[in-house]
Design an enzyme around this catalytic site. Sequence first.
Site, short mmCIF file in Angstrom:
data_model
loop_
_atom_site.label_atom_id
_atom_site.label_comp_id
_atom_site.label_asym_id
_atom_site.label_seq_id
_atom_site.Cartn_x
_atom_site.Cartn_y
_atom_site.Cartn_z
N GLU A 74 -4.00 -1.97 -3.96
CA GLU A 74 -3.55 -3.09 -3.13
C GLU A 74 -3.44 -4.36 -3.96
O GLU A 74 -2.62 -5.23 -3.66
CB GLU A 74 -4.53 -3.30 -1.95
N HIS A 133 -13.33 22.40 -10.09
CA HIS A 133 -12.86 23.60 -9.40
C HIS A 133 -11.68 23.27 -8.49
O HIS A 133 -11.36 24.06 -7.59
CB HIS A 133 -14.01 24.21 -8.60
N LYS A 176 2.86 -2.76 9.67
CA LYS A 176 2.17 -3.26 10.86
C LYS A 176 3.17 -3.76 11.89
O LYS A 176 3.07 -3.46 13.09
CB LYS A 176 1.21 -4.39 10.48
#
EC number: 5.3.1.9
Length: 540
Positions: A346, A377, A505
């Site tokens: 950000e 793994h 938004k």
Amino acid sequence: MLFCNDSNKELREQKVSLSHEFATDNHRVEKLSLKFENIYFDYSKNLVNDNILKTLLESASKSNLKNKIQQMFAGEKINSTENRSVLHTALRDLSNSPLVIDGQDIRKEVNEEKQRVKALVEKVTSGDWKGFSGKRITDIVNIGIGGSDLGPKMVVRALQPYHCTGLKVHFVSNVDADSLLQALHVIDPETTLFIVASKSFSTEETLLNSISAREWLLDHYEDEKAVANHFVAISSKLDKVEEFGINLEHCYKMWDWVGGRYSLWSSIGMSIAFAVGYDNFEKLLAGAYSIDKHFKETEFDKNIPVIMGLLASYYSCAYQSQSQALLPYDERLCYFVDYLQQADMESNGKSVNLAGEGVDYQTGVVLWGGVGTNGQHAFHQLLHQGNVFIPVDFIAVATSHHNYDNHQQALLANCFAQSQALMFGQSYDMVYNELLNSGLSEVQAKQLAPHKVIPGNRPSTTILLDELSPYTLGALIALYEHKIFVQGVLWDINSYDQWGVELGKKLGKNILKAMSDDSSAEYQNLDESTKWLIAKVKSK
């Protein structure tokens, strides 16, 4: 970035062989490692030599980094697009020297707010704060998102061995109701205190979760007065806080000069203090402050955050790296990558410089990873044999809080082995001879050997902590905060705004309206794909 200039093309194309560097320089580790208090920083396995390091350090000086550091600590408004200071460092400054911003000594204000938070924490942990029915509080639920969630959640988990208050701390962030329900299923309305963490008190996810939590509480009590006993807020919008039913005496400050992703040091860290006690919260601040002083006062060639930022920027420029792996070899740091993803991506996910001009060089990268040894793994295969360039940071802790020494030794051995494997790899000849020695024929060995070759010469840094305590965790977080700042300076970008998150938004609000009314202007203005998706949802 100065290092990306054409004049440095020859240097950028210089190939460094780690095997050669270690074989020819017995003092490489001594030269390319730093120690600060109980943190050991080993960057000897990076693709640098004396000449490259010299150029990188010169680049830092030419970028005016020293002055930029002073500007930040002095409170100059380096967040130019929002005309704001960047002063999360002031929240942990233990010097108590005055710091005047816009005519006010913010140091005094910060200390007063700390005392308010401390008083609240002590009141709740002592049992003096009672729920509406007179019972003492046993559970804390932090409702926030982004910086109001990721930092505190990470620290509370990392410092689990230091939990000492008897309070259980829960975190709710996602607008998905399942996030809230997971908490509501295990708490009692009569013994729960909710923290609503939202500067604007209008963040969609936080507000919706808080309203639902309030309804859940009132379904039990059926009395609006109960809200004041079970909710506190961290916000700058006092009118909205009061309207919600929260006593303004229990509303704690958020300042414009503290960005959300750097806010765990503020009242946002209240949930941390509820878990580990306020004294340990202060030790967290003290650890970060120690790195602030190191960053501000230490010459660049001995300055850990500066070296971290230079290396990351170098790989972005010279090797076009598009991601960085962060691998903490300690289960307590299981949320550390999530936290740093926001702090890093950000901050530096920008494509224009401070003047608003598009840049022609790569800036922020994708930061990802996971705790060891799980990653071995899962995704380490890509690190060792993939054809993408991914620098790696290993974080290890020398001693653990438990007595299972065999587990700790195995964990550390795996961490060090991974960094060694990335550095040296294994050649075709080495693999071929091993296969022959294992009983394979020459034909079989030649067929299999290429698949087992590991190129090596892949860079990594190892940060080794003596222990994972509140103090060392605070220091570790601050190292990465300042590394991010250094990169922003080198790239000439603003690391402290985040305009890229606003469009989603805005569109989300429009689509929410469109979903409830297909005759609305919001619906009519949608693209056909989004209309189709809405139709599919409505058909269920």
